[in-house]
Design an enzyme around this catalytic site. Structure first.
Site, PDB file in Angstrom:
ATOM      1  N   ASN A  97     -27.835   5.029  12.976  1.00  0.00           N
ATOM      2  CA  ASN A  97     -28.545   6.298  13.044  1.00  0.00           C
ATOM      3  C   ASN A  97     -27.716   7.209  13.941  1.00  0.00           C
ATOM      4  OD1 ASN A  97     -30.216   8.459  13.401  1.00  0.00           O
ATOM      5  ND2 ASN A  97     -31.796   7.358  14.548  1.00  0.00           N
TER       6      ASN A  97
ATOM      7  N   LYS B 241     -28.098  10.283  14.528  1.00  0.00           N
ATOM      8  CA  LYS B 241     -28.868  11.372  15.137  1.00  0.00           C
ATOM      9  C   LYS B 241     -28.110  12.697  14.910  1.00  0.00           C
ATOM     10  CE  LYS B 241     -30.821   7.895  18.107  1.00  0.00           C
ATOM     11  NZ  LYS B 241     -31.450   7.510  19.371  1.00  0.00           N
TER      12      LYS B 241
ATOM     13  N   HIS C 122     -39.225   8.049  13.500  1.00  0.00           N
ATOM     14  CA  HIS C 122     -38.413   7.780  14.691  1.00  0.00           C
ATOM     15  C   HIS C 122     -39.098   8.385  15.926  1.00  0.00           C
ATOM     16  CE1 HIS C 122     -35.112   7.721  17.535  1.00  0.00           C
ATOM     17  NE2 HIS C 122     -34.571   6.791  16.778  1.00  0.00           N
TER      18      HIS C 122
ATOM     19  N   GLU D 116     -37.992   9.969  18.337  1.00  0.00           N
ATOM     20  CA  GLU D 116     -37.580  11.344  18.660  1.00  0.00           C
ATOM     21  C   GLU D 116     -38.310  12.353  17.770  1.00  0.00           C
ATOM     22  OE1 GLU D 116     -33.393  10.513  18.318  1.00  0.00           O
ATOM     23  OE2 GLU D 116     -33.585   9.200  20.058  1.00  0.00           O
TER      24      GLU D 116
ATOM     25  N   GLU E 125     -38.610  -0.120  17.629  1.00  0.00           N
ATOM     26  CA  GLU E 125     -37.750   0.486  18.634  1.00  0.00           C
ATOM     27  C   GLU E 125     -38.587   0.856  19.856  1.00  0.00           C
ATOM     28  OE1 GLU E 125     -34.025   2.389  16.668  1.00  0.00           O
ATOM     29  OE2 GLU E 125     -35.614   3.861  16.682  1.00  0.00           O
TER      30      GLU E 125
ATOM     31  N   GLY F 197     -31.398   4.635  23.928  1.00  0.00           N
ATOM     32  CA  GLY F 197     -30.416   5.480  24.610  1.00  0.00           C
ATOM     33  C   GLY F 197     -30.388   5.288  26.117  1.00  0.00           C
TER      34      GLY F 197
ATOM     35  N   SER G 207     -30.614   0.437  22.343  1.00  0.00           N
ATOM     36  CA  SER G 207     -29.465  -0.050  23.121  1.00  0.00           C
ATOM     37  C   SER G 207     -28.847  -1.330  22.570  1.00  0.00           C
ATOM     38  CB  SER G 207     -29.854  -0.215  24.596  1.00  0.00           C
ATOM     39  OG  SER G 207     -30.219   1.038  25.144  1.00  0.00           O
TER      40      SER G 207
ATOM     41  N   GLY H 105     -26.243   5.041  19.662  1.00  0.00           N
ATOM     42  CA  GLY H 105     -24.984   5.306  20.358  1.00  0.00           C
ATOM     43  C   GLY H 105     -23.832   4.393  19.957  1.00  0.00           C
TER      44      GLY H 105
HETATM   45  P1  13P Z   1     -29.518   3.667  20.853  1.00  0.00           P
HETATM   46  O1  13P Z   1     -28.867   2.534  20.112  1.00  0.00           O
HETATM   47  O2  13P Z   1     -28.572   4.744  21.246  1.00  0.00           O
HETATM   48  O3  13P Z   1     -30.354   3.152  21.992  1.00  0.00           O
HETATM   49  O4  13P Z   1     -30.545   4.370  19.843  1.00  0.00           O
HETATM   50  C1  13P Z   1     -31.442   3.587  19.145  1.00  0.00           C
HETATM   51  C2  13P Z   1     -32.096   4.419  18.107  1.00  0.00           C
HETATM   52  O5  13P Z   1     -32.870   5.299  18.419  1.00  0.00           O
HETATM   53  C3  13P Z   1     -31.764   4.160  16.713  1.00  0.00           C
HETATM   54  O6  13P Z   1     -32.642   4.809  15.855  1.00  0.00           O
END
Ligand code: 13P
Length: 260
Positions: free
Chosen positions: A10, A12, A102, A104, A174, A180, A220, A242
């Site tokens: 992802n 983002k 998600h 976010e 998640e 993140g 993460s 990330g």
């Molecule tokens: P990270 O791997 O950066 O923690 O993000 C996870 C995520 O939100 C994947 O959708």
């Protein structure tokens, strides 16, 4: 039950068209020769979808190797919805998966369970496969609300989906506090949550559907923790932010995750 692992990047709001092309060319060379018995999915920003499709095609990758996901879709078909993208528009770019719910989207853009559910149903109408994200905040976990939150998100988000829809759906657990932040859930915390989510699917759709559905862990995930997470019986892949922005670390997560 033998569930095929699924690793999804992802991105983002990262990587425009030219960075997408660079990533894919490099990533393809890195996975060549590896026996990756898994599904690999990349979810770029909307505007990079055509370039992703084109680069995969011109690299001779068929849709079995790397599949394309969108990060969102509209719950509406067409019309006066400024800034939105419909499921039929996504279909034109060979999109097979769509990330929905998600954290976010929930926390920054105010998407409720009801909106997410409408998007899930719209995605299925277009035969897109939802990657349905759920997860609790730290306050909810510390307040003893973990199971209640997951139950609400699963029950409301999946309302109206049939068993057949569920066969095409992936769930991503998640925990919001792990996204993140560099803080990963321990493999025990992740396994417990995944087992609980699977039991919820069993309550709603029966044991067979529950045994078949793939549940990814996200938050993460890195090359160094992928193997331990993937060794858990109810973890069937990862949704990676990330660490999936670099071809090398995305490849290593998949390779290490499949090693167990
Ligand atoms: P990270 O791997 O950066 O923690 O993000 C996870 C995520 O939100 C994947 O959708």
């Amino acid at each position: 039950m033998n569930r095929k692992p699924i690793f999804a990047a992802n991105w983002k709001m990262n990587k425009g068209a030219s960075e997408t092309e660079d990533f894919v060319k490099s990533f393809i060379t890195k996975i060549q020769g590896l026996n990756l018995a898994s599904e690999i999915v990349i979810a770029p920003p909307f505007v990079s979808l055509p370039k992703l499709a084109e680069t995969l095609h011109s690299s001779g990758q068929n849709s079995q190797t790397i599949q394309i996901a969108a990060q969102n879709c509209s719950q509406f078909d067409a019309g006066a919805y400024t800034g939105e993208v419909s499921v039929m528009m996504l279909r034109e770019f060979f999109v097979h998966y769509v990330i929905l719910g998600h954290s976010e989207r929930r926390s920054i853009f105010g998407e409720t369970d009801e909106i997410i559910n409408a998007k899930m149903l719209k995605a299925r109408e277009a035969n897109l496969k939802p990657i349905f994200c759920i997860g609790e905040t730290l306050a909810e976990r510390e307040g003893g609300q973990l199971e209640a939150v997951l139950r609400r998100q699963v029950t409301e988000g999946l309302k109206g989906l049939t068993e057949k829809d569920m066969a095409e759906t992936v769930i991503a657990y998640e925990p919001v506090w792990a996204i993140g932040t560099g803080v990963t859930a321990t493999s025990q915390q992740a396994q417990d949550a995944h087992a609980f989510v699977r039991s919820l699917v069993s309550e709603l759709y029966g044991a067979d559907t529950a045994a078949r559905i793939r549940i990814q862990y996200g938050g993460s995930v890195k090359p160094g923790n992928a193997a331990e997470l993937m060794a858990c019986p109810d973890i069937d892949g990862a949704l990676i932010g990330g660490a999936a922005l670099e071809p090398q670390s995305f490849m290593e997560i998949i390779r290490n995750g499949l090693e167990n």
